[in-house]
Scaffold this active site. Structure first.
Site, PDB file in Angstrom:
ATOM      1  N   SER A 136       2.504   6.057  -1.881  1.00 21.37           N
ATOM      2  CA  SER A 136       1.914   7.391  -1.892  1.00 21.37           C
ATOM      3  C   SER A 136       0.473   7.259  -1.456  1.00 21.37           C
ATOM      4  O   SER A 136      -0.140   6.197  -1.607  1.00 21.37           O
ATOM      5  CB  SER A 136       1.967   7.991  -3.308  1.00 21.37           C
ATOM      6  N   TYR A 149      -0.222   7.981 -12.559  1.00 23.62           N
ATOM      7  CA  TYR A 149       0.603   7.868 -11.350  1.00 23.62           C
ATOM      8  C   TYR A 149      -0.148   7.102 -10.267  1.00 23.62           C
ATOM      9  O   TYR A 149       0.398   6.173  -9.655  1.00 23.62           O
ATOM     10  CB  TYR A 149       0.973   9.263 -10.858  1.00 23.62           C
TER      11      TYR A 149
END
Length: 279
Positions: A136, A149
């Site tokens: 990501s 995250y």
């Protein structure tokens, strides 16, 4: 690698992006093992693709190793392993339950470690292969509202690049590791975040179609690259913000405000459409 295609494993492939990546690998001639923590979802995807399936919790090293051994038995060798399984929960770290923080760290980081190590063991015996880690942009810079995250994704990239360096220092040139780092992907999961202020940064750029990320995977399979940001300009932006963190942190409120504006606009459109995601 030349010659007939061998086996491929995709984690978190019961739906969404993982399912599309599995379809890509089937299209490219691999014998694919579709895995997901939800066995029913894995089986449904596999049945639609003519692939094999297994219920696998990527946090469990034994289950990951069993998936590797199965695809080697079925296909003769392992060519590609895609670590796609991931978990996202938003909000400041101090507001999240310990179990939620642990889940993200274990699935996103430890799951990537388990899959990569399992794959390397098989690929060293077979003479090469390619590990593709779906990470990501959160692995490249600060992401307010997604601290844990982001930590898990930073860990995944740090592990991937360091392991690639270890392979090269050991004289192993035939195994590649590529990290694909997409911006926000317009999926039902992101649609559910339209009303979540902690997810605003994911909406501050152009939302990606899943097919764009699959195309990035296709490209790195043909030409491995350690890190590929999707889109590329957002990767440059993230790297610059990380290189000068003070400046990057001061710019974040503007990006968050932009994301909140997009969320409100899209939420209004979604309500007019009866709650259905936009195409």
């Amino acid at each position: 690698m030349s010659g007939p295609r061998g086996g491929a494993v995709v984690t978190g492939a019961g739906g969404g992006l993982g399912r599309l990546i599995a379809a890509l690998l089937v299209e490219r001639g691999h014998r694919v093992l579709v895995t997901d923590v939800n066995g029913d979802a894995a089986r449904a995807t596999a049945d639609g693709l003519g692939a094999s399936w297994a219920a696998v919790d990527v946090r469990d090293e034994a289950e990951v190793d069993a998936a590797r051994d199965r695809i080697v038995a079925e296909a003769g060798r392992l060519d590609v392993w895609v670590n796609n399984a991931g978990v996202l929960a938003t909000g400041p770290a101090w507001e999240q339950q310990p179990a939620t923080r642990r889940l993200m760290l274990e699935v996103n980081a430890l799951g990537t470690v388990n899959g990569t190590v399992a794959a390397i063991e098989a690929m060293r015996s077979a003479g090469g292969g390619h590990v593709v880690n779906i990470v990501s942009l959160a692995g490249l810079t600060a992401v307010p509202g997604e601290a844990v995250y982001a930590a898990s994704k930073h860990a995944a990239i740090g592990f991937s690049l360091s392991t690639l360096a270890d392979l090269r220092l050991a004289g192993i040139e035939e195994i590649d590791i590529s990290c694909v780092c997409p911006d926000g992907i317009w999926t039902p999961m992101l649609h559910d975040k339209l009303g979540d202020p902690a997810s605003a940064l994911s909406f501050s750029g152009r939302l990606l179609r899943p097919e764009e990320v699959v195309e990035a995977v296709r490209k790195v399979l043909d030409r491995p690259r350690p890190v590929t940001a999707v889109p590329g300009w957002r990767g440059v932006q993230a790297r610059l913000a990380d290189a000068v963190p003070g400046l990057g942190l001061r710019a974040l409120p503007l990006a968050v405000a932009q994301g909140r504006w997009v969320q409100r606009r899209m939420l209004a459109r979604s309500r007019r459409r009866g709650g259905r995601p936009e195409d």
